[in-house]
Design an enzyme around this catalytic site. Structure first.
Site, PDB file in Angstrom:
ATOM      1  N   ASP A   1      12.347   8.472  -5.396  1.00 55.37           N
ATOM      2  CA  ASP A   1      12.288   7.476  -6.462  1.00 55.37           C
ATOM      3  C   ASP A   1      13.005   6.183  -6.106  1.00 55.37           C
ATOM      4  O   ASP A   1      14.156   5.956  -6.467  1.00 55.37           O
ATOM      5  CB  ASP A   1      12.796   8.041  -7.787  1.00 55.37           C
ATOM      6  CG  ASP A   1      11.621   8.428  -8.663  1.00 55.37           C
ATOM      7  OD1 ASP A   1      10.511   7.958  -8.363  1.00 55.37           O
ATOM      8  OD2 ASP A   1      11.784   9.183  -9.627  1.00 55.37           O
TER       9      ASP A   1
ATOM     10  N   GLY B   1       8.870  14.098 -17.543  1.00 57.93           N
ATOM     11  CA  GLY B   1       7.678  14.596 -16.850  1.00 57.93           C
ATOM     12  C   GLY B   1       7.030  13.442 -16.123  1.00 57.93           C
ATOM     13  O   GLY B   1       7.406  12.285 -16.338  1.00 57.93           O
TER      14      GLY B   1
ATOM     15  N   LYS C   1       1.023   7.908  -7.248  1.00 57.99           N
ATOM     16  CA  LYS C   1       1.962   7.300  -8.204  1.00 57.99           C
ATOM     17  C   LYS C   1       1.374   5.990  -8.728  1.00 57.99           C
ATOM     18  O   LYS C   1       0.988   5.136  -7.923  1.00 57.99           O
ATOM     19  CB  LYS C   1       3.297   7.054  -7.494  1.00 57.99           C
ATOM     20  CG  LYS C   1       4.393   6.501  -8.373  1.00 57.99           C
ATOM     21  CD  LYS C   1       5.744   6.559  -7.675  1.00 57.99           C
ATOM     22  CE  LYS C   1       6.826   5.908  -8.508  1.00 57.99           C
ATOM     23  NZ  LYS C   1       8.121   5.932  -7.834  1.00 57.99           N
TER      24      LYS C   1
ATOM     25  N   GLY D   1       1.371   4.376 -17.593  1.00 55.74           N
ATOM     26  CA  GLY D   1       0.954   5.202 -16.460  1.00 55.74           C
ATOM     27  C   GLY D   1       0.645   4.408 -15.206  1.00 55.74           C
ATOM     28  O   GLY D   1       0.177   4.954 -14.217  1.00 55.74           O
TER      29      GLY D   1
ATOM     30  N   ASP E   1      16.762  13.784 -12.789  1.00 53.56           N
ATOM     31  CA  ASP E   1      15.324  13.895 -12.516  1.00 53.56           C
ATOM     32  C   ASP E   1      14.943  13.173 -11.234  1.00 53.56           C
ATOM     33  O   ASP E   1      13.823  13.304 -10.752  1.00 53.56           O
ATOM     34  CB  ASP E   1      14.497  13.347 -13.692  1.00 53.56           C
ATOM     35  CG  ASP E   1      14.939  11.953 -14.105  1.00 53.56           C
ATOM     36  OD1 ASP E   1      16.133  11.782 -14.396  1.00 53.56           O
ATOM     37  OD2 ASP E   1      14.114  11.044 -14.124  1.00 53.56           O
ATOM     38  N   ASN E   2      15.889  12.422 -10.674  1.00 52.80           N
ATOM     39  CA  ASN E   2      15.610  11.719  -9.423  1.00 52.80           C
ATOM     40  C   ASN E   2      16.368  12.351  -8.269  1.00 52.80           C
ATOM     41  O   ASN E   2      16.610  11.697  -7.252  1.00 52.80           O
ATOM     42  CB  ASN E   2      15.966  10.239  -9.554  1.00 52.80           C
ATOM     43  CG  ASN E   2      15.014   9.511 -10.494  1.00 52.80           C
ATOM     44  OD1 ASN E   2      13.879   9.946 -10.701  1.00 52.80           O
ATOM     45  ND2 ASN E   2      15.466   8.422 -11.076  1.00 52.80           N
TER      46      ASN E   2
ATOM     47  N   ARG F   1      12.717  18.891  -8.803  1.00 54.48           N
ATOM     48  CA  ARG F   1      13.950  18.137  -8.990  1.00 54.48           C
ATOM     49  C   ARG F   1      14.996  18.999  -9.668  1.00 54.48           C
ATOM     50  O   ARG F   1      14.660  20.047 -10.242  1.00 54.48           O
ATOM     51  CB  ARG F   1      13.692  16.928  -9.901  1.00 54.48           C
ATOM     52  CG  ARG F   1      12.522  16.094  -9.493  1.00 54.48           C
ATOM     53  CD  ARG F   1      11.702  15.632 -10.691  1.00 54.48           C
ATOM     54  NE  ARG F   1      10.433  15.038 -10.249  1.00 54.48           N
ATOM     55  CZ  ARG F   1      10.271  13.751 -10.008  1.00 54.48           C
ATOM     56  NH1 ARG F   1      11.257  12.919 -10.243  1.00 54.48           N
ATOM     57  NH2 ARG F   1       9.122  13.289  -9.565  1.00 54.48           N
TER      58      ARG F   1
ATOM     59  N   ARG G   1       3.540   8.707 -14.825  1.00 51.54           N
ATOM     60  CA  ARG G   1       2.605   7.808 -14.116  1.00 51.54           C
ATOM     61  C   ARG G   1       2.360   8.314 -12.706  1.00 51.54           C
ATOM     62  O   ARG G   1       2.057   7.543 -11.810  1.00 51.54           O
ATOM     63  CB  ARG G   1       3.177   6.401 -14.074  1.00 51.54           C
ATOM     64  CG  ARG G   1       4.561   6.372 -13.475  1.00 51.54           C
ATOM     65  CD  ARG G   1       4.922   5.035 -12.954  1.00 51.54           C
ATOM     66  NE  ARG G   1       6.329   5.049 -12.597  1.00 51.54           N
ATOM     67  CZ  ARG G   1       6.930   4.050 -12.033  1.00 51.54           C
ATOM     68  NH1 ARG G   1       6.284   2.970 -11.753  1.00 51.54           N
ATOM     69  NH2 ARG G   1       8.200   4.130 -11.721  1.00 51.54           N
TER      70      ARG G   1
HETATM   71  P1  AMP Z   1      11.850   6.730 -13.181  1.00 54.96           P
HETATM   72  O1  AMP Z   1      12.951   5.870 -13.645  1.00 54.96           O
HETATM   73  O2  AMP Z   1      10.814   5.998 -12.354  1.00 54.96           O
HETATM   74  O3  AMP Z   1      12.328   7.955 -12.511  1.00 54.96           O
HETATM   75  O4  AMP Z   1      11.054   7.178 -14.491  1.00 54.96           O
HETATM   76  C1  AMP Z   1      11.655   7.898 -15.533  1.00 54.96           C
HETATM   77  C2  AMP Z   1      10.605   8.501 -16.408  1.00 54.96           C
HETATM   78  O5  AMP Z   1       9.776   7.500 -16.990  1.00 54.96           O
HETATM   79  C3  AMP Z   1       9.660   9.444 -15.678  1.00 54.96           C
HETATM   80  O6  AMP Z   1       9.343  10.502 -16.520  1.00 54.96           O
HETATM   81  C4  AMP Z   1       8.466   8.571 -15.414  1.00 54.96           C
HETATM   82  O7  AMP Z   1       7.294   9.320 -15.223  1.00 54.96           O
HETATM   83  C5  AMP Z   1       8.414   7.716 -16.668  1.00 54.96           C
HETATM   84  N1  AMP Z   1       7.740   6.439 -16.425  1.00 54.96           N
HETATM   85  C6  AMP Z   1       8.187   5.419 -15.676  1.00 54.96           C
HETATM   86  N2  AMP Z   1       7.306   4.400 -15.662  1.00 54.96           N
HETATM   87  C7  AMP Z   1       6.255   4.769 -16.430  1.00 54.96           C
HETATM   88  C8  AMP Z   1       5.018   4.144 -16.795  1.00 54.96           C
HETATM   89  N3  AMP Z   1       4.687   2.938 -16.385  1.00 54.96           N
HETATM   90  N4  AMP Z   1       4.193   4.859 -17.593  1.00 54.96           N
HETATM   91  C9  AMP Z   1       4.523   6.077 -18.025  1.00 54.96           C
HETATM   92  N5  AMP Z   1       5.669   6.713 -17.708  1.00 54.96           N
HETATM   93  C10 AMP Z   1       6.532   6.079 -16.916  1.00 54.96           C
HETATM   94 MG    MG Z   2      11.951   9.388 -11.469  1.00 54.08          MG
END
Ligand code: AMP
Ligand code: MG
Length: 484
Positions: free
Chosen positions: A261, A89, A112, A125, A251-252, A182, A92
């Site tokens: 992403d 989900g 973001k 976040g 998810d990306n 997604r 952040r």
């Molecule tokens: P991503 O690799 O950026 O697609 O992130 C994968 C998952 O990790 C997603 O659900 C993001 O929302 C979560 N996520 C990434 N960075 C953070 C962060 N700094 N704080 C909270 N959730 C994160």
């Molecule tokens: Mg992502």
């Protein structure tokens, strides 16, 4: 709440009306000292926003005040991360709402790095300034290359400290997307929603992104084919410019087919299908040359999620999906070959062209030659070829190529070459230097100069030829990080 009239926002929140399991209502965390670092005036104008006074935007872009008519949420989704299924989900990112332009186009407006949400797990976040500047830079460069992508409206420094391997200033990026739905959103919906609600969600997405399939006998099946089709075009485009996404988790992968992403993505310099830059991609799952097969794998995940609403009989549904997914490689190969022919200025593919393409790629790989710049040699006369391009191997290939295109009008060949071969790509070493100067020294000179060129990368930019050069000693041990 901020008044909407000054800026001309036209908000809707259709996603909040679909199914409440698919999101959580959440407000952005306030920034202690918002500071506008980047603002994309051109994009704001495309969105029909009034940009007379950019300062009017800042309290919104920092997450401090939301405009009237918005209902901010974090979206739930799941995803296969490096092949392993996880419930995820927006951890952040906060979706403020959907803005509707004067022509009726709908765009998600997302902040973001705007604080924790119910999906943050252990994350803070937040996002680092450098990572958000990077996403802004690469997404706008991708747009300049003519490749579907989420866009970046602004980056605002929050004034907070973000703790990673080092302490950094936090920032919020305003991301603009056709939607943030997604493959992983369908995986989540399929896992948690009853069949009729999954069906209603799918109808919503079809109506929003592929309304033409709603009239097909089996709309979810036609939708699957359409998403596959759009993804194939996207991957062909990535391969055309040497883009490596780096983290093609389900998810990306965006349902409307935008590149989304920008974590550890990078551009290939020397041609090599095995190229990987991401520090976390230890098994090279997302190497340049693997991107087509990974996209097919991701589409198979979408198919699995849709199975319950494709046919009552599961075996039959699986068979129908399988037929579509099995078409992926042949469609991809055909479109890739057409794209490569275009990169060579060949108007219509003929027998023998496949060998011409293959031999050029093999030569580049064996000699570690720059992918982008090699195609630019085709616009030069033989006696202008210098360095490795002046040696016998390339020259004999070039003679074959000259013979092949001699049947066409040269202007037409040139026009294809110019259309399919960008003169500039975001060179990793230059992007890193620009980011370093911007994020650490608050000097945005190189950032803006480089991005200015990359917003029109198919044109010549006199005085900026240095931006065409790959790093002198190759990529060395260049590594990218997720930037979370
Ligand atoms: P991503 O690799 O950026 O697609 O992130 C994968 C998952 O990790 C997603 O659900 C993001 O929302 C979560 N996520 C990434 N960075 C953070 C962060 N700094 N704080 C909270 N959730 C994160
Ligand atoms: Mg992502």
């Amino acid at each position: 709440m901020l008044s909407t009239s000054k800026i001309n926002w036209k908000w809707d929140n259709s996603y909040t009306r679909v199914n409440e399991l698919l999101f959580s209502k959440v407000k952005p965390t306030k920034s202690i000292q918002p500071k506008l670092l980047l603002f994309n005036k051109r994009l704001a104008e495309e969105l029909n926003l009034s940009v007379e006074n950019v300062d009017d935007f800042v309290s919104f872009l920092s997450g401090n005040e939301l405009p009237e008519g918005t209902e901010s949420i974090a979206q739930a989704y799941a995803g296969h991360q490096f092949g392993h299924f996880n419930v995820l989900g927006d951890g952040r990112a906060i979706l403020v709402g959907e803005h509707i332009t004067d022509t009726g186009k709908r765009f998600d407006i997302q902040l973001k790095g705007a604080g924790r949400t119910p999906y943050s797990r252990n994350g803070d976040g937040r996002a680092t300034t450098s990572a958000m500047l990077r996403e802004y830079f690469i997404s706008e460069a991708m747009h300049g290359l003519g490749i579907p992508t989420t866009r970046s409206l602004a980056v605002v420094g929050t004034g907070d400290e973000v703790y990673r391997e080092y302490v950094s200033e936090g920032a919020v990026l305003t991301r603009v997307a056709a939607s943030h739905i997604r493959v992983g959103t369908f995986q989540f919906a399929s896992k948690y929603l009853p069949k009729d609600e999954l069906c209603a969600f799918c109808d919503y997405v079809i109506e929003r992104h592929y309304p033409e399939v709603s009239k097909e006998g089996n709309a979810p099946l036609a939708f699957l084919r359409k998403v596959q089709d759009t993804q194939i075009d996207l991957i062909v485009n990535w391969m055309r410019v040497g883009f490596i996404h780096g983290v093609m988790n389900t998810d990306n992968m965006s349902i409307p087919g935008e590149t989304i992403d920008y974590g550890p993505c990078a551009f290939m310099n020397a041609y090599n299908p095995a190229t990987v830059f991401s520090s976390i991609d230890r098994n090279s799952r997302y190497a340049y040359g693997n991107q087509p097969s990974i996209a097919q794998w991701n589409i198979a995940c979408l198919a699995s999620a849709l199975i319950p609403i494709i046919r009552e009989d599961k075996d039959e549904a699986v068979k129908l999906c399988q037929e579509i997914i099995n078409e992926f490689p042949a469609i991809y190969e055909q479109r890739w070959a057409k794209m490569m022919c275009s990169k060579l200025g060949i108007l219509e593919e003929q027998e023998g062209d496949a060998a011409l393409i293959k031999d050029l790629l093999h030569w580049m790989e064996a000699n570690k030659v720059d992918y982008t710049n090699t195609f630019l040699q085709l616009l030069k006369a033989k006696n202008e070829h210098i360095g490795i391009y002046g040696l016998a191997d390339f020259q004999s290939w070039f003679t074959r190529w000259e013979k092949r295109v001699s049947t066409y009008v040269w202007e037409e060949v040139c026009s294809l070459l110019n259309m399919f071969n960008s003169k500039f790509i975001p060179r990793n070493h230059l992007v890193e230097e620009a980011l370093h100067q911007a994020a650490n020294l608050s000097d945005y000179g190189l950032f803006h100069r480089l991005l200015g060129v990359l917003q029109a990368p198919y044109e010549e930019h006199k005085g900026n030829e240095e931006f065409q050069e790959p790093p002198r000693d190759g990529d060395g041990d260049y590594r990218t990080y997720c930037g979370t």
